[in-house]
Design a protein around this motif. Structure first.
Motif, short mmCIF file in Angstrom:
data_model
loop_
_atom_site.label_atom_id
_atom_site.label_comp_id
_atom_site.label_asym_id
_atom_site.label_seq_id
_atom_site.Cartn_x
_atom_site.Cartn_y
_atom_site.Cartn_z
N UNK A 114 -34.10 -31.73 18.99
CA UNK A 114 -33.25 -33.04 18.54
C UNK A 114 -34.09 -34.05 18.89
N UNK A 115 -34.00 -35.18 17.93
CA UNK A 115 -34.89 -36.45 17.89
C UNK A 115 -34.31 -37.44 17.63
N UNK A 116 -34.10 -38.58 18.60
CA UNK A 116 -33.68 -39.85 18.44
C UNK A 116 -34.58 -40.96 18.55
N UNK A 117 -34.54 -42.04 17.53
CA UNK A 117 -35.30 -43.10 17.64
C UNK A 117 -34.11 -44.49 17.87
N UNK A 118 -34.13 -44.90 18.97
CA UNK A 118 -33.26 -46.14 19.14
C UNK A 118 -33.91 -47.31 18.36
N UNK A 119 -35.15 -47.52 17.94
CA UNK A 119 -35.47 -48.61 17.31
C UNK A 119 -35.12 -48.45 15.67
N UNK A 120 -35.12 -47.30 15.14
CA UNK A 120 -34.87 -47.02 13.75
C UNK A 120 -33.32 -46.54 13.61
N UNK A 121 -32.96 -46.13 14.82
CA UNK A 121 -31.19 -45.67 14.76
C UNK A 121 -30.94 -44.34 13.86
N UNK A 122 -32.20 -43.29 14.20
CA UNK A 122 -32.12 -41.99 13.40
C UNK A 122 -31.97 -41.03 14.24
N UNK A 156 -33.27 -26.97 13.43
CA UNK A 156 -33.06 -25.52 13.88
C UNK A 156 -34.02 -24.76 13.25
N UNK A 157 -34.96 -24.04 14.06
CA UNK A 157 -36.21 -23.39 13.53
C UNK A 157 -36.95 -24.32 12.53
N UNK A 158 -37.08 -25.47 12.90
CA UNK A 158 -38.12 -26.38 11.99
C UNK A 158 -37.31 -26.85 10.90
N UNK A 159 -36.06 -26.69 10.49
CA UNK A 159 -35.49 -27.11 9.26
C UNK A 159 -34.20 -28.24 9.68
N UNK A 160 -34.39 -29.36 9.25
CA UNK A 160 -33.46 -30.31 9.32
C UNK A 160 -32.10 -29.86 9.29
N UNK A 161 -31.04 -30.00 10.06
CA UNK A 161 -29.71 -29.54 9.80
C UNK A 161 -28.64 -30.76 9.71
N UNK A 162 -29.21 -31.63 10.53
CA UNK A 162 -28.30 -32.80 10.66
C UNK A 162 -29.30 -33.94 10.78
N UNK A 163 -28.75 -35.09 10.06
CA UNK A 163 -29.72 -36.31 9.94
C UNK A 163 -28.65 -37.30 9.91
N UNK A 164 -28.65 -38.31 10.80
CA UNK A 164 -27.63 -39.64 10.83
C UNK A 164 -28.37 -40.70 11.06
N UNK A 224 -22.23 -34.95 17.96
CA UNK A 224 -22.92 -34.22 16.69
C UNK A 224 -22.69 -32.63 17.28
N UNK A 225 -21.89 -31.75 16.28
CA UNK A 225 -21.52 -30.54 16.44
C UNK A 225 -22.29 -29.89 15.55
N UNK A 226 -22.70 -28.32 15.80
CA UNK A 226 -23.20 -27.73 14.93
C UNK A 226 -23.04 -26.29 15.43
N UNK A 227 -23.03 -25.23 14.48
CA UNK A 227 -23.05 -23.64 14.75
C UNK A 227 -24.31 -23.45 14.39
N UNK A 228 -25.07 -22.56 15.51
CA UNK A 228 -26.32 -22.08 15.42
C UNK A 228 -26.21 -20.46 15.39
#
Length: 91
Positions: free
Chosen positions: A17-25, A30-38, A50-54
């Motif tokens: 999980x990565x969140x940048x408050x400065x950029x709002x991203x 999951x396993x190195x592949x982006x599954x959610x980007x907001x 944010x919900x997801x199935x792994x």
């Protein structure tokens, strides 16, 4: 803010999980592949979920709850199968 954890007993997956408050991203991988980007540029909400199935054979419901505590501080809660796994705060 960045953190990671492992999900699964037989079928293991690394969730990041990565969140940048400065950029709002927000990026969830999951396993190195982006599954959610907001991306949110203006008016970040006080609470965001944010919900997801792994997993394929061994499925786990993962929920991230991001709560803004002040302008640049956040509290993140991670739930796996509706059980609290960890709380991460940046101060």
């Amino acid at each position: 803010m960045k953190f990671s954890f492992q999900v699964g007993e037989i079928e293991k997956h690394q969730v990041e999980y990565h969140f940048s408050p400065l950029l709002g991203v927000v990026v969830v991988k999951v396993d190195g592949t982006a599954v959610r980007r907001h991306v949110r540029l203006i008016n970040e909400p006080m609470r965001e979920t944010h919900d997801l199935i792994v997993g394929d054979r061994e499925r786990h419901k993962v929920r991230f709850e991001k709560e803004r505590t002040s302008t640049f501080t956040h509290r993140n809660r991670v739930f796996v199968n509706n059980r609290l796994l960890k709380v991460v705060e940046n101060n």
